[in-house]
Design an enzyme around this catalytic site. Structure first.
Site, PDB file in Angstrom:
ATOM      1  N   ASP A 198     -68.756 119.629 -13.762  1.00 11.21           N
ATOM      2  CA  ASP A 198     -69.465 120.221 -12.627  1.00 11.21           C
ATOM      3  C   ASP A 198     -68.909 121.606 -12.308  1.00 11.21           C
ATOM      4  OD1 ASP A 198     -71.211 119.989 -10.110  1.00 11.21           O
ATOM      5  OD2 ASP A 198     -69.210 120.257  -9.238  1.00 11.21           O
ATOM      6  N   GLU A 203     -73.195 116.666 -17.245  1.00 14.57           N
ATOM      7  CA  GLU A 203     -72.036 117.392 -16.722  1.00 14.57           C
ATOM      8  C   GLU A 203     -70.753 116.925 -17.411  1.00 14.57           C
ATOM      9  OE1 GLU A 203     -72.993 118.980 -12.288  1.00 14.57           O
ATOM     10  OE2 GLU A 203     -72.389 116.870 -12.427  1.00 14.57           O
TER      11      GLU A 203
END
Length: 245
Positions: free
Chosen positions: A56, A128
């Protein structure tokens, strides 16, 4: 050259993993990192939550730099809104579907039965996690190259006029501009346990004959997805109308 999947992987899965690496444009030195990135916590440990946390941050930095270079005159507020338009669960899950992650992510039996392979949150988290895995395997530059490769089509479609407006708002403005009734939203199904519910919402526009179903981990997100689909259909019908006699 693509990375070899972990030893013992079924032949079909090996081919799918090789295809994924080709789409990413990256060959893993340590393929166990990719295996972990594709492992949901319901399946086994080590799973992908820590990689997702790392990925992320890598994603946000890479996209921030991409936007900073592409829009040299844009102020900080505009850059933040552009990044929010690009980095969200919908765009990530769309990319994950394009990459075929639904067939590759390793889920526990309960998640498989409840449709976890199609759940946007699981798909977005897996993508992610892959960014985090690439970063650990090769560093920031290769991770940035993978992210740029995947996000270029989204950048090309950015519309400064709708910047910061969610799909429901865009759809409402589209209909109001044509003096059409506002859409009706209704929950048609819910799945999963109480603390992990998955919603299916219908967006209905009677006057245009449009009915779309959106899914998401909350009613609001499911409504946004349904509105996004409905807006695409409504804009498509408008374009077809212009081409008519």
């Amino acid at each position: 050259m693509t990375a070899a999947p972990p030893a013992g992987a079924p032949t079909g899965r090996r081919r799918d993993v090789e295809a994924l690496c080709a789409l990413l444009g990256y060959a893993f030195t340590d393929p166990t990192l990719l295996r972990q990135a594709l492992t949901h916590r319901s399946h086994s440990s080590p799973h992908n939550e820590r990689l997702e946390f790392l990925g992320d941050s890598v994603l946000n930095l890479a996209v921030a730099r991409l936007l900073y270079v592409r829009f040299p005159q844009a102020p900080e507020g505009t850059l933040s809104r552009l990044r929010a338009n690009l980095v969200n669960q919908q765009s990530l899950s769309d990319l994950a579907i394009h990459l075929g992650l639904g067939e590759l992510v390793r889920l526990g039996e309960g998640e498989v039965k409840s449709g976890g392979a199609r759940r946007p949150s699981i798909l977005a988290d897996a993508l992610e996690a892959i960014f985090g895995a690439v970063y650990l395997d090769g560093g920031f530059e290769p991770a940035e190259q993978v992210i740029r490769r995947l996000f270029e089509p989204f950048l090309a479609r950015l519309d400064m006029k709708t910047l910061g407006k969610d799909p429901k708002t865009q759809l409402q403005e589209f209909l109001q501009g044509r003096r059409l009734a506002l859409p009706q939203y209704s929950v048609v199904a819910t799945h999963g346990r109480a603390h992990e519910q998955h919603f299916v919402v219908e967006c209905l526009i009677d006057e245009l004959g449009i009915r779309c179903l959106g899914e998401g981990p909350s009613r609001r997100k499911a409504e946004q997805e349904a509105a996004r689909q409905a807006l695409a259909l409504a804009e498509g019908s408008k374009s077809q109308g212009r081409k008519g006699p």
